[in-house]
Scaffold this motif. Structure first.
Motif, PDB file in Angstrom:
ATOM      1  N   UNK A  64       0.793  -1.075   0.065  1.00  0.00           N
ATOM      2  CA  UNK A  64       0.108  -0.003  -0.161  1.00  0.00           C
ATOM      3  C   UNK A  64       0.801   1.226   0.012  1.00  0.00           C
ATOM      4  N   UNK A  65       1.996   1.176   0.445  1.00  0.00           N
ATOM      5  CA  UNK A  65       2.874   2.212   0.396  1.00  0.00           C
ATOM      6  C   UNK A  65       3.452   2.712  -0.692  1.00  0.00           C
ATOM      7  N   UNK A  66       3.653   1.443  -1.662  1.00  0.00           N
ATOM      8  CA  UNK A  66       4.190   1.876  -2.981  1.00  0.00           C
ATOM      9  C   UNK A  66       3.017   2.324  -3.902  1.00  0.00           C
ATOM     10  N   UNK A  67       1.802   1.791  -3.756  1.00  0.00           N
ATOM     11  CA  UNK A  67       0.840   2.365  -4.469  1.00  0.00           C
ATOM     12  C   UNK A  67       0.150   1.646  -5.747  1.00  0.00           C
ATOM     13  N   UNK A  68      -0.773   1.556  -6.022  1.00  0.00           N
ATOM     14  CA  UNK A  68      -1.478   0.908  -7.464  1.00  0.00           C
ATOM     15  C   UNK A  68      -0.774   1.837  -8.385  1.00  0.00           C
ATOM     16  N   UNK A  69      -0.572   0.955  -9.516  1.00  0.00           N
ATOM     17  CA  UNK A  69      -0.018   1.686 -10.464  1.00  0.00           C
ATOM     18  C   UNK A  69       1.647   1.591 -10.708  1.00  0.00           C
ATOM     19  N   UNK A  70       1.954   1.843  -9.538  1.00  0.00           N
ATOM     20  CA  UNK A  70       3.687   1.537  -9.313  1.00  0.00           C
ATOM     21  C   UNK A  70       4.313   0.260  -9.504  1.00  0.00           C
ATOM     22  N   UNK A  71       5.430  -0.296 -10.343  1.00  0.00           N
ATOM     23  CA  UNK A  71       5.837  -1.427 -10.314  1.00  0.00           C
ATOM     24  C   UNK A  71       6.697  -1.926  -8.900  1.00  0.00           C
ATOM     25  N   UNK A  72       6.306  -3.200  -8.506  1.00  0.00           N
ATOM     26  CA  UNK A  72       6.757  -3.569  -7.397  1.00  0.00           C
ATOM     27  C   UNK A  72       8.007  -4.395  -7.397  1.00  0.00           C
ATOM     28  N   UNK A  73       9.036  -4.109  -6.882  1.00  0.00           N
ATOM     29  CA  UNK A  73      10.395  -4.620  -7.091  1.00  0.00           C
ATOM     30  C   UNK A  73      10.379  -6.089  -6.632  1.00  0.00           C
ATOM     31  N   UNK A  74      11.116  -6.945  -7.237  1.00  0.00           N
ATOM     32  CA  UNK A  74      11.259  -8.397  -6.948  1.00  0.00           C
ATOM     33  C   UNK A  74      11.044  -8.768  -5.571  1.00  0.00           C
ATOM     34  N   UNK A  75      12.084  -8.117  -4.849  1.00  0.00           N
ATOM     35  CA  UNK A  75      12.235  -8.614  -3.447  1.00  0.00           C
ATOM     36  C   UNK A  75      10.898  -8.396  -2.455  1.00  0.00           C
TER      37      UNK A  75
END
Length: 728
Positions: A64-75
């Protein structure tokens, strides 16, 4: 950025889909849209939206801190999935129980091929009802609450304890790291990052030495991951074989700094060392000031050839690169080189050495060309063509060279009588490479004769000798394109750097293949099944598959037809004797339905695991050769073997790119995939009348686009694989 809208797929799951309509035209309205960073971000948040909307799983704060729409890093992605896993399993189990309790369900499944049970063979299907007199949730005599004793009617695990063959997280991580660490021609001698930055350079038909080597130099500098001084020293010693090269501290006391020159007196030596130290410190200070980094420049001394070598890390610029220069005050020979260029030149030179017949002089000339700055230089490497042509030595270059020779002869005071003359075409070009090479030889002989006449008996340097030696060096540099052409050094260089770049590109594709496969192995569909049916478990553990693969974890899907499996087991017992032998018999093997993963078989190099869909046993030979590729050699892969490189190169050049569509390129072009397809064809060609269930049909091999580029290499593949696996 990409726009996507929230909708539902055919299964009713919440998903994000790229929106190809304009904001006005999309019927879902603007409120249903969001901006996404990439296609990967859309796929990631589609999975998360399904978990949140349909299963009621709460997303971790890290997402949720990254936010919808942003790419999530592998780790972060793997950590979040691990955190949500218990809630996902609980929700799926609840949905499964609700589905089983639905009185409208008829319990029938579609008829399938392979080992799966069909609706016509209900007698061979596990009983989907509990024994009479008991409720579905009641344990049988001798069972504890939550246990099923292998009865097989429930198929729901209580989640207690891992399977005996299931690897620990440490084993999984170590296996994945090992499979993603690819050995290439570059990593043999140069420490590079496993996760490379930037695309592997491509060798273009229009490239000259400067452009090709420059791109490789930039790639190596960007991805270097080791001790710079050690790597530089190793590279310099490989570029100049036999030279005694050692690190030089320019700020050490002058008397302690090395020199191989001889002096008539101690005072002359001390004066020379003092003046040279001032020049070296000033030169190094200029390099540090230009780069802004005190550690950017390293200094070395070549005692064999009496020259100081500066190696600067950073951007390749002409003003920082002097492959052959002198200090005006002391006459000390100087080479100012770029760190990436040194690494690139050493890698190419080592690859050229693999080809027999390269003379030391041709090698030295090629090394000199590779270290040239290229652009904005009188001796630009752009003039060193791959093949000889009228412009290989331009008329302008020849005019500049002859003007310099006349000027140096005049300054030297040496009688120019007998100095060789150069034959030129009416337009000023050189007729052929032999003319330039012969002219260089005659100039060297004439200068050597004059030097022996004017040299000081005491060995003291004189201006006359210096000017004559400079003429020899200039002539050698001017004639370098002709030398390359006559000794095929240009061809050797192109083949060497082509092999290096092809091998590096192949290695990166294999790494991406392993990384993608290892990532997929963490998906829920591929988790190890617990509380499996005892009868199916005993069938796989006593089969020829267990004898051949021999891994800790062997699994046969509980829905597989045992009669068909036993027949397939008997066939594999004979087929396995024709296959190349496994090395360590420590590969996990599963007959497992692969679901919607667009694959009938899978191989996970990190876990050394083969998965074959029971409906498609014809995928087994392909996965078997994947396993051979990753396990046959210690610390390497068969698909990266130099003898297989030409087949991979031709495959990439001739595969139908349109038929590949928008798939990940490594799915078709990774050498390990080419190797596995070649393995299938090899077994089909060696055993044309086998009609094996573990091979596709002959028509498939002859008509499918991903096998087509290999068909013309039939004899080459048979010879190569016979040699690899000692099969005659």
């Amino acid at each position: 950025m990409m726009r996507a809208h929230l909708t539902r797929n055919k299964d009713g799951e919440s998903v994000w889909r790229p929106c190809r309509a304009s904001k006005r035209a999309c019927p879902l309205g603007e409120a249903a849209h969001r901006e996404f960073a990439s296609m990967r971000a859309i796929r990631q948040w589609s999975v998360l939206q399904h978990y949140e909307d349909d299963l009621g799983v709460t997303l971790p704060t890290s997402l949720t801190g990254i936010g919808v729409g942003h790419e999530v890093p592998d780790g972060a992605w793997l950590d979040a999935l691990a955190e949500m896993q218990p809630a996902i399993e609980a929700a799926e189990q609840q949905a499964y129980e609700a589905e089983q309790a639905d009185p409208t369900g008829d319990g029938n499944e579609p008829a399938t091929r392979g080992l799966r049970k069909t609706a016509k063979r209900q007698g061979l299907r596990k009983n989907t009802e509990p024994p009479s007199g008991n409720e579905p949730g009641d344990p049988q005599p001798g069972e504890k609450e939550g246990e099923k004793n292998g009865r097989g009617w429930s198929g729901i695990t209580d989640g207690s304890g891992p399977d005996a063959g299931e690897p620990s997280e440490e084993e999984r991580a170590a296996g994945e790291a090992r499979s993603e660490r690819i050995t290439t021609l570059l990593t043999d001698r140069i420490p590079l990052m496993d996760d490379r930055h930037g695309k592997v350079p491509e060798l273009r038909a229009s490239d000259d030495v400067a452009k090709a080597n420059g791109r490789l130099a930039t790639y190596l500098d960007r991805n270097f991951d080791g001790d710079r001084e050690t790597a530089t020293l190793d590279a310099l010693r490989s570029l100049y074989p036999g030279a005694d090269i050692q690190p030089l501290d320019v700020y050490a006391p002058e008397a302690e700094q090395p020199t191989s020159q001889r002096f008539p007196s101690r005072a002359a030596r001390e004066d020379f060392l003092k003046r040279r130290a001032e020049e070296l410190r000033r030169f190094r200070a200029n390099r540090v000031m230009e780069t802004g980094d005190r550690e950017s420049t390293a200094t070395y001394y070549d005692a064999t050839n009496d020259r100081v070598i500066f190696v600067t890390r950073g951007k390749r610029t002409t003003k920082n690169m002097y492959p052959n220069a002198y200090f005006r005050g002391t006459g000390q020979n100087l080479r100012s080189l770029n760190f990436g260029s040194v690494l690139a030149a050493s890698a190419v030179a080592r690859e050229m050495d693999r080809e027999p017949g390269l003379t030391p002089s041709a090698r030295a000339d090629t090394v000199q060309v590779m270290l040239q700055p290229g652009k904005d230089s009188r001796w630009a490497a752009a003039n060193h063509a791959w093949a000889w042509g009228p412009g290989s030595i331009s008329s302008d270059n020849t005019d500049w060279y002859l003007d310099d020779v006349r000027d140096r002869l005049r300054r030297s005071g040496v009688d120019p009588t007998g100095f060789p003359t150069l034959t030129r075409n009416p337009d000023g070009s050189i007729p052929d490479p032999g003319t330039a090479v012969d002219y260089r030889r005659r100039v060297d002989e004439w200068c050597d004769a004059r030097i022996s006449e004017v040299r000081d008996p005491s060995g003291k340097p004189t201006n006359q000798v210096a000017y004559l030696e400079r003429i020899q060096r200039d002539t050698k540099r001017w004639a370098a394109p002709a030398t390359l052409a006559t000794e095929d050094a240009h061809g050797r260089y192109r083949r060497a750097i082509g092999n290096i770049l092809d091998d590096e590109s192949n290695g990166q594709m294999n790494r991406m293949y392993a990384k993608r496969a290892n990532s997929a192995s963490r998906a829920k569909v591929f988790e190890y099944k617990k509380n499996r049916d005892e009868e199916h478990d005993m069938a796989i553990r006593s089969s020829s598959f267990a004898r051949i693969f021999g891994g800790r974890h062997l699994e046969l899907d509980d829905s597989a037809d045992l009669d068909k499996f036993h027949a397939l087991d008997g066939e594999f017992d004979g087929w396995s004797r024709t296959l190349p032998e496994q090395v360590d018999h420590d590969t996990n093997f599963r007959f497992r339905f692969t679901g919607n993963h667009n694959a009938t078989g899978l191989y996970f190099p990190g876990m050394k695991e083969v998965i074959v869909d029971p409906r498609h046993p014809d995928s087994l030979t392909h996965e078997y050769f994947h396993n051979l590729d990753y396990t046959k050699l210690k610390g390497g892969q068969l698909s990266m073997d130099p003898t297989f490189r030409g087949i991979v190169r031709d495959y990439k050049d001739n595969i139908d790119r349109k038929a590949m569509g928008g798939t990940n390129p490594e799915r078709y072009l990774a050498p390990t995939e080419v190797f596995a397809r070649a393995g299938e064809l090899y077994m089909s060609w060696k055993h044309p009348d086998s009609n094996s269930s573990f091979l596709k049909t002959r028509e498939t091999y002859e008509t499918r686009f991903d096998y087509a580029p290999l068909l013309k290499h039939k004899q080459e593949i048979i010879r190569l694989f016979d040699s690899m696996f000692n099969k005659q």
